[in-house]
Design a protein around this motif. Sequence first.
Motif, PDB file in Angstrom:
ATOM      1  N   ALA A 467     101.968  30.311 112.236  1.00 37.78           N
ATOM      2  CA  ALA A 467     102.736  31.585 112.051  1.00 37.78           C
ATOM      3  C   ALA A 467     102.427  33.030 110.659  1.00 37.78           C
ATOM      4  N   LEU A 468     102.687  33.481 111.445  1.00 37.40           N
ATOM      5  CA  LEU A 468     102.436  34.421 110.363  1.00 37.40           C
ATOM      6  C   LEU A 468     103.886  35.265 109.410  1.00 37.40           C
ATOM      7  N   ASP A 469     103.772  35.538 108.105  1.00 37.23           N
ATOM      8  CA  ASP A 469     104.882  35.813 106.458  1.00 37.23           C
ATOM      9  C   ASP A 469     104.575  37.248 107.220  1.00 37.23           C
ATOM     10  N   THR A 470     106.209  37.638 106.689  1.00 34.16           N
ATOM     11  CA  THR A 470     106.301  39.249 105.938  1.00 34.16           C
ATOM     12  C   THR A 470     105.057  39.641 105.160  1.00 34.16           C
ATOM     13  N   HIS A 502      97.838  16.718 112.414  1.00 32.62           N
ATOM     14  CA  HIS A 502      97.957  18.273 112.042  1.00 32.62           C
ATOM     15  C   HIS A 502      98.369  17.685 110.606  1.00 32.62           C
ATOM     16  N   SER A 503      97.905  19.046 110.243  1.00 29.48           N
ATOM     17  CA  SER A 503      98.290  19.054 108.372  1.00 29.48           C
ATOM     18  C   SER A 503      98.951  20.933 108.336  1.00 29.48           C
ATOM     19  N   LEU A 504      99.601  20.399 107.748  1.00 31.68           N
ATOM     20  CA  LEU A 504      99.569  22.092 107.031  1.00 31.68           C
ATOM     21  C   LEU A 504      99.423  22.999 106.057  1.00 31.68           C
ATOM     22  N   PHE A 505      99.073  24.323 106.391  1.00 33.88           N
ATOM     23  CA  PHE A 505      97.801  24.889 105.704  1.00 33.88           C
ATOM     24  C   PHE A 505      98.465  26.447 105.631  1.00 33.88           C
ATOM     25  N   LYS A 506      97.902  27.404 104.369  1.00 34.44           N
ATOM     26  CA  LYS A 506      98.339  28.134 104.486  1.00 34.44           C
ATOM     27  C   LYS A 506      97.294  28.933 103.775  1.00 34.44           C
ATOM     28  N   SER A 507      97.516  30.535 104.001  1.00 34.62           N
ATOM     29  CA  SER A 507      95.464  31.484 103.399  1.00 34.62           C
ATOM     30  C   SER A 507      96.864  32.591 103.090  1.00 34.62           C
ATOM     31  N   PRO A 508      96.863  32.797 101.888  1.00 40.69           N
ATOM     32  CA  PRO A 508      96.817  34.724 101.530  1.00 40.69           C
ATOM     33  C   PRO A 508      96.113  35.134 101.887  1.00 40.69           C
ATOM     34  N   ASP A 509      95.105  34.921 102.086  1.00 46.78           N
ATOM     35  CA  ASP A 509      94.148  36.420 102.181  1.00 46.78           C
ATOM     36  C   ASP A 509      93.260  36.428 103.723  1.00 46.78           C
ATOM     37  N   ARG A 537     112.870  36.829 107.311  1.00 46.07           N
ATOM     38  CA  ARG A 537     112.528  37.903 106.833  1.00 46.07           C
ATOM     39  C   ARG A 537     111.881  38.526 105.634  1.00 46.07           C
ATOM     40  N   GLU A 538     112.764  37.187 104.909  1.00 48.93           N
ATOM     41  CA  GLU A 538     112.325  36.906 103.517  1.00 48.93           C
ATOM     42  C   GLU A 538     110.843  35.791 103.278  1.00 48.93           C
ATOM     43  N   PRO A 539     109.438  36.878 102.072  1.00 51.60           N
ATOM     44  CA  PRO A 539     109.083  36.016 101.953  1.00 51.60           C
ATOM     45  C   PRO A 539     108.762  34.806 101.931  1.00 51.60           C
ATOM     46  N   GLY A 540     107.764  33.776 102.595  1.00 54.06           N
ATOM     47  CA  GLY A 540     108.424  32.830 101.908  1.00 54.06           C
ATOM     48  C   GLY A 540     109.106  31.247 103.118  1.00 54.06           C
ATOM     49  N   THR A 541     109.424  32.343 103.271  1.00 52.99           N
ATOM     50  CA  THR A 541     110.344  31.470 104.765  1.00 52.99           C
ATOM     51  C   THR A 541     109.374  30.727 106.220  1.00 52.99           C
ATOM     52  N   SER A 563     111.906  22.547 106.036  1.00 54.96           N
ATOM     53  CA  SER A 563     112.490  24.202 106.115  1.00 54.96           C
ATOM     54  C   SER A 563     112.083  24.521 104.679  1.00 54.96           C
ATOM     55  N   THR A 564     111.663  25.489 103.841  1.00 56.82           N
ATOM     56  CA  THR A 564     111.709  25.937 103.168  1.00 56.82           C
ATOM     57  C   THR A 564     111.771  27.217 102.457  1.00 56.82           C
ATOM     58  N   VAL A 565     111.955  28.403 101.630  1.00 58.15           N
ATOM     59  CA  VAL A 565     112.431  29.444 100.583  1.00 58.15           C
ATOM     60  C   VAL A 565     111.387  30.230 100.444  1.00 58.15           C
ATOM     61  N   ASP A 566     110.307  29.080  99.964  1.00 63.94           N
ATOM     62  CA  ASP A 566     109.223  29.449  98.691  1.00 63.94           C
ATOM     63  C   ASP A 566     107.550  29.099  99.092  1.00 63.94           C
ATOM     64  N   GLY A 567     107.805  29.389 100.055  1.00 63.99           N
ATOM     65  CA  GLY A 567     106.130  29.233 100.309  1.00 63.99           C
ATOM     66  C   GLY A 567     105.959  27.850  99.879  1.00 63.99           C
ATOM     67  N   GLY A 568     106.294  26.843 100.479  1.00 57.69           N
ATOM     68  CA  GLY A 568     105.831  25.133 100.656  1.00 57.69           C
ATOM     69  C   GLY A 568     106.364  24.226  99.238  1.00 57.69           C
TER      70      GLY A 568
END
Length: 662
Positions: A467-470, A502-509, A537-541, A563-568
């Motif tokens: 999933a891609l954040d805004t 599964h694990s949960l990962f994120k990449s900002p770059d 709509r808000e980043p980090g959600t 759910s998270t609103v601050d990027g995890g």
Amino acid sequence: MARRMMVLIWIVAMLATLLVQGTAKASTSVIAIKINGSAVTPDVAPQLVNGRVLVPLRFIAEAFGHRVEWDAANRRVLIDTMPSMLAGDEISAPEISVYLEARRIATDVPPMVVGGRVLVPLRAVSEALGLNVSWDASTRSVSVDDIVGHRLRLYSLDQISFVRPAHWSLYRGDGQSPKGEAIDRLARVLIQAREVKGPLPEGVTTSLYSLDVRSLPIDDESQRFEAWITLEHAGRYARLTVEDHPEFDRYLYFPGDELTQAIKAIQDLLPPPIASIEPRVEIGEGRIVEGEPGFTLTEISHNLGEKVFSPVINPNRPEEMYVRVYERSAETGGEYFTWKTEDGGRTWEKVDLTGGAFNVLAMGISPLDPSVIFATDWQESNIYRSTDGGRTWTLSRPNPNPKAQPPYKPVVGRYFFDPTDPNRVYALETAKYVATLLGTSDGGETWSPANKASGLWFFGPHMINPALDTDGTIYLGAGLRYGKDDLNMWGLNREQGLNQGHSLFKSPDGGLTWTNINLPPYVTSFPAYIEMVGTGREPGTLVIHYSENRPVAWEQSRHFLLSTVDGGQTWRGFSLPFKSIIGESYAVNPDRPEQVFTVIKEQSDTPPYLAVTEDGGASWRRVKELEDGSSPTLDFIPETNTLFATLSYRPYLFQIVSREGE
């Protein structure tokens, strides 16, 4: 005078007798010794002194692989101990002392020297060495045994997982390689280790590993099985715990640092640790409630067929949508065709989007430039690009392995567009259980794995679901492996959120670096399955479905909507109150991420329902009964407040109107 002399001689004789019997109390009767069931004869006979059997220390210790030295200057026997380890601990007392690994062994009967050999109380020293000692008074024999409980012998080692302190797993693989040689070395060390009596010494830092052992004989070499073994390492000692077989627990002793060095040789091959977030998570109990939701749901009639797949929306004209429809054919058996609507789904028509160049398997339209379209052809799974809204197409990336047969043939099934960069596009390519997130930063001129620079590869047990954040951040739930240049593959273990599921990962770059969002074990202690529900709509959600990946019925596993609103960094979640969710498919309203839709089924013989939560999972309502089916997909189109659903590929379109706006 003669009489006095006779009395004096008698007194001296009696004193001598008492001295021998009272101060030494040593029996000269022969004492037999058995080591691991075999009779042995030491060069100096054992002694029975004050009810204690004293034996030649060097003879016993060396029989079990220990190194013994005599420190004459300080009258000390050193077992597996260098004199430098006892600096400042010299003893001037006349009695003999015994040290094992720099720790003094206390004895209730002092050691003694007989025939140039130091004799020590057998039980005190043997138990310090981790040996089993038994005395049979009727036969005047003592048995010393280093095998405790059942005999367990390791024959081969296939994998080691570093649970504490690292978090990688290493698979041996086939053939000779550095990792294979390192694992074989560890297997040899464990096979040759001496089994001793537990427990592990206290006050020693322990490391924890998980071993996948193949061909594991128990007692009888003809009876073998495969098992997971936990290896707990503490200094020169280790404990092996066989999964589901506590009767086979064993303790090992290593006279040197061979186990430490064998493990280090493997650790030297491991990649660097992945950055990790330790989030705060609050979990509540979800419930089903009665009553009407905060909106009305109106079904939109349409003329689509029965085999329909998820829609692709034109971001500049949300009334314009495309879907893939599978139609049977007498000639080909069946083909995919593209259908289009320009009125929000009320009327559809078949279109030739590529001018006959290929049939579309998957497609995506850029939200920053709708004239840019990427599509996968059904026959070869090549990637094509159009920069004029579909009028002309160019080959963007050919399938790297077109001759492979399913499920090993790479297939690009979904496209994701960076909302901050029109040239950055992602495509999810899957083959068997390994999924690759392809990326382009030049608008499709070149493609490469988005995670290649970091050497990370994502895989099943289910297809990864990005999933891609805004703000362009990539989130995905997946298993993980490491393999620079497609070479060594490394799986993660079940600790720290990194597990066989599964694990949960994120990449900002764009996939250059990744961070593990380490959901704590109290969410679920089993390997997890993570389904991306959607972003806001808000980043980090971000909203996810987090569940136990267990080989049991759905209702026997635990499921959560988080759910998270601050990027995890922090999460709020609720357990799901349903007995079954068909296909584990969801749709989130990005304008109101606490509003989530899914399809539920209470019993096997009851119809499915469309259900909704409007408070992040705390409460759920049944909204609409659907026709029975399976494999649902759900897509929420916020620009038109439309919910597009399929069940057994039968399409439903619902118009959602808030009651506040009625």
